[in-house]
Design a protein around this motif. Structure first.
Motif, PDB file in Angstrom:
ATOM      1  N   ASP A 174      33.438  51.253  25.424  1.00  0.00           N
ATOM      2  CA  ASP A 174      33.022  51.637  26.780  1.00  0.00           C
ATOM      3  C   ASP A 174      32.180  50.560  27.456  1.00  0.00           C
ATOM      4  N   ASP A 175      31.967  49.440  26.802  1.00  0.00           N
ATOM      5  CA  ASP A 175      31.252  48.325  27.446  1.00  0.00           C
ATOM      6  C   ASP A 175      32.157  47.098  27.546  1.00  0.00           C
ATOM      7  N   THR A 176      33.471  47.332  27.523  1.00  0.00           N
ATOM      8  CA  THR A 176      34.437  46.239  27.617  1.00  0.00           C
ATOM      9  C   THR A 176      35.432  46.528  28.738  1.00  0.00           C
ATOM     10  N   TYR A 177      35.702  45.499  29.545  1.00  0.00           N
ATOM     11  CA  TYR A 177      36.665  45.593  30.643  1.00  0.00           C
ATOM     12  C   TYR A 177      37.908  44.809  30.250  1.00  0.00           C
ATOM     13  N   PHE A 178      39.074  45.444  30.358  1.00  0.00           N
ATOM     14  CA  PHE A 178      40.329  44.795  29.992  1.00  0.00           C
ATOM     15  C   PHE A 178      41.190  44.548  31.223  1.00  0.00           C
ATOM     16  N   VAL A 179      41.966  43.491  31.178  1.00  0.00           N
ATOM     17  CA  VAL A 179      43.012  43.237  32.165  1.00  0.00           C
ATOM     18  C   VAL A 179      44.336  43.490  31.443  1.00  0.00           C
ATOM     19  N   PRO A 180      44.883  44.716  31.538  1.00  0.00           N
ATOM     20  CA  PRO A 180      46.054  45.086  30.714  1.00  0.00           C
ATOM     21  C   PRO A 180      47.252  44.177  30.921  1.00  0.00           C
ATOM     22  N   GLU A 181      47.483  43.732  32.168  1.00  0.00           N
ATOM     23  CA  GLU A 181      48.639  42.870  32.419  1.00  0.00           C
ATOM     24  C   GLU A 181      48.551  41.575  31.612  1.00  0.00           C
ATOM     25  N   ASN A 182      47.351  41.032  31.488  1.00  0.00           N
ATOM     26  CA  ASN A 182      47.189  39.787  30.726  1.00  0.00           C
ATOM     27  C   ASN A 182      47.245  40.034  29.225  1.00  0.00           C
ATOM     28  N   LEU A 183      46.784  41.191  28.799  1.00  0.00           N
ATOM     29  CA  LEU A 183      46.915  41.557  27.386  1.00  0.00           C
ATOM     30  C   LEU A 183      48.393  41.589  27.003  1.00  0.00           C
ATOM     31  N   VAL A 184      49.225  42.192  27.868  1.00  0.00           N
ATOM     32  CA  VAL A 184      50.669  42.252  27.624  1.00  0.00           C
ATOM     33  C   VAL A 184      51.267  40.848  27.625  1.00  0.00           C
ATOM     34  N   ARG A 185      50.835  40.010  28.583  1.00  0.00           N
ATOM     35  CA  ARG A 185      51.354  38.637  28.647  1.00  0.00           C
ATOM     36  C   ARG A 185      51.100  37.883  27.340  1.00  0.00           C
ATOM     37  N   VAL A 186      49.898  38.029  26.822  1.00  0.00           N
ATOM     38  CA  VAL A 186      49.531  37.285  25.622  1.00  0.00           C
ATOM     39  C   VAL A 186      50.276  37.821  24.401  1.00  0.00           C
ATOM     40  N   HIS A 199      37.061  38.020  25.189  1.00  0.00           N
ATOM     41  CA  HIS A 199      35.689  37.526  25.323  1.00  0.00           C
ATOM     42  C   HIS A 199      34.676  38.504  24.737  1.00  0.00           C
ATOM     43  N   GLN A 200      34.060  38.088  23.641  1.00  0.00           N
ATOM     44  CA  GLN A 200      32.990  38.875  23.036  1.00  0.00           C
ATOM     45  C   GLN A 200      31.742  38.862  23.915  1.00  0.00           C
ATOM     46  N   TYR A 201      31.431  37.714  24.472  1.00  0.00           N
ATOM     47  CA  TYR A 201      30.268  37.499  25.331  1.00  0.00           C
ATOM     48  C   TYR A 201      28.966  38.008  24.699  1.00  0.00           C
ATOM     49  N   ASP A 202      28.657  37.426  23.553  1.00  0.00           N
ATOM     50  CA  ASP A 202      27.358  37.662  22.914  1.00  0.00           C
ATOM     51  C   ASP A 202      26.315  36.808  23.619  1.00  0.00           C
ATOM     52  N   VAL A 203      26.003  37.181  24.843  1.00  0.00           N
ATOM     53  CA  VAL A 203      25.055  36.435  25.677  1.00  0.00           C
ATOM     54  C   VAL A 203      24.245  37.417  26.510  1.00  0.00           C
ATOM     55  N   TYR A 204      23.193  36.896  27.107  1.00  0.00           N
ATOM     56  CA  TYR A 204      22.385  37.652  28.070  1.00  0.00           C
ATOM     57  C   TYR A 204      22.296  36.859  29.371  1.00  0.00           C
ATOM     58  N   GLY A 205      22.025  37.574  30.452  1.00  0.00           N
ATOM     59  CA  GLY A 205      21.834  36.888  31.729  1.00  0.00           C
ATOM     60  C   GLY A 205      23.063  36.975  32.604  1.00  0.00           C
ATOM     61  N   SER A 206      23.382  35.869  33.267  1.00  0.00           N
ATOM     62  CA  SER A 206      24.477  35.825  34.231  1.00  0.00           C
ATOM     63  C   SER A 206      25.720  35.195  33.601  1.00  0.00           C
ATOM     64  N   LEU A 207      26.877  35.825  33.825  1.00  0.00           N
ATOM     65  CA  LEU A 207      28.145  35.281  33.337  1.00  0.00           C
ATOM     66  C   LEU A 207      28.745  34.255  34.292  1.00  0.00           C
ATOM     67  N   LEU A 208      28.033  33.918  35.365  1.00  0.00           N
ATOM     68  CA  LEU A 208      28.569  32.999  36.365  1.00  0.00           C
ATOM     69  C   LEU A 208      29.081  31.706  35.732  1.00  0.00           C
ATOM     70  N   GLY A 209      28.267  31.090  34.889  1.00  0.00           N
ATOM     71  CA  GLY A 209      28.663  29.822  34.283  1.00  0.00           C
ATOM     72  C   GLY A 209      29.908  29.936  33.431  1.00  0.00           C
ATOM     73  N   ILE A 222      36.324  41.364  28.944  1.00  0.00           N
ATOM     74  CA  ILE A 222      34.928  40.982  29.157  1.00  0.00           C
ATOM     75  C   ILE A 222      34.073  42.038  28.470  1.00  0.00           C
ATOM     76  N   HIS A 223      33.324  41.634  27.461  1.00  0.00           N
ATOM     77  CA  HIS A 223      32.503  42.555  26.670  1.00  0.00           C
ATOM     78  C   HIS A 223      31.022  42.441  27.058  1.00  0.00           C
TER      79      HIS A 223
END
Length: 314
Positions: free
Chosen positions: A1-13, A98-108, A121-122
């Motif tokens: 519940d803290d992960t956003y998926f792009v299903p179309e790209n999951l299928v592509r891969v 993307h696991q994204y074991d980070v804090y702060g802004s994902l901009l970079g 995006i997790h």
């Protein structure tokens, strides 16, 4: 519940792989220490991973016995990896998870996305909303607009130059446009700026499992960031038109004698959808600054690079 998926790209891969074979597909953590603690060969569960049907059948036959052998392991992804080792199946890495074991802004990170489809995006409950001045859900709803128009190209970076004004422009399609004073190499621009801290909340650039670049401190070197405000599709021209509005922040005055990007209020980006982008060998799109139509607006064309296109500094 803290992960956003792009299903179309999951299928592509996943469609690249033979579903009759044994595949364990995913990606690593961004944190060097996390990978050392767990494994550089493990697919991290937050970003998601995929197991092919024959591998799932093989795993089902031995999983109960396997997980009992590893009571000291932390989580399900850790235990699955141990079972994969017993089955002899290595990790097939796909950088769009993307696991994204980070804090702060994902901009970079997001504005310098690797040349690969964005799949997940997790840790969205930990990082800041990906768009300013909205909550996390509203930010993701905004991201859905360009995804519906051209899911294959979402977050794909292209770099070009406004040579008359000596500006470097980085387009992360469907997310941001950034304008820098001066000319920066593509090699530098494709490295994520450290707008984030690692999982141990340290501002230590050696803590990541990839190259990064420092956030500029000098007033004249800070990028002007334009965030997506809307995107539309024009059937007549078969083009998407996405608009990015400048996110103004208090900053000290720049005294360099060169063109000032603060006068640009919005950036318009035109691009043809490319659903077959990932059926070809991976390559960045090219972008081109088009002639100005009105004051305060920059117009950019993004598309497949031509045979002789090179993103040159001069």
């Amino acid at each position: 519940d803290d992960t956003y998926f792009v299903p179309e790209n999951l299928v592509r891969v996943l469609s690249k792989y033979d579903h009759n074979q044994l595949y364990y597909i995913g990606s690593l953590s961004e944190s060097h220490l996390q990978n050392i603690h767990f494994s550089y060969g493990m697919a991290y569960g937050g970003g998601g991973f995929a197991i092919s049907y024959p591998l799932a059948k093989a795993l089902a036959k031995m999983q109960d016995r396997c997980i009992q052998r590893y009571p000291g392991l932390y989580g399900s992804d850790d235990r699955i990896h141990a079972c994969m080792a017993e089955l002899g199946i290595p990790l097939t890495k796909e950088p769009g998870f993307h696991q994204y074991d980070v804090y702060g802004s994902l901009l970079g990170l997001l504005s310098a996305h690797p040349v690969a489809p964005l799949i997940s995006i997790h840790h969205l409950d930990v990082v800041e909303p990906i768009f300013p001045n909205v909550n996390r859900v509203q930010a993701l709803q905004r991201l859905k607009v360009p995804i519906k128009l051209d899911s294959a190209s979402i977050m794909q970076q292209s770099v070009c130059y406004d040579k008359t004004r000596s500006w470097t422009i980085s387009v992360s399609w469907g997310y941001t446009v950034q304008i820098y004073r001066g000319i920066f190499s593509v090699r530098e621009m494709e490295m994520p700026a450290r707008t984030f801290l690692n999982w141990y909340k340290r501002a230590d650039y050696t803590g990541f499992s990839f190259n990064t670049r420092p956030v500029a401190r000098h007033a004249c070197q800070k990028p002007f960031v334009f965030y997506l405000s809307n995107a539309l599709y024009n059937k007549n021209t078969n083009q998407t038109a996405s608009e990015y509005v400048q996110h103004r922040r208090p900053s000290s005055e720049c005294k360099w004698n060169m063109a000032d990007p603060s006068r640009i209020e919005r950036v318009q980006v035109y691009k043809k959808p490319d659903p077959h982008l990932w059926d070809k060998a991976p390559r960045r799109n090219c972008c081109r600054v088009l002639p100005r139509k009105k004051t305060g607006t920059m117009v950019i064309d993004v598309g497949v690079c031509g045979e002789d296109d090179v993103i040159e500094l001069r």
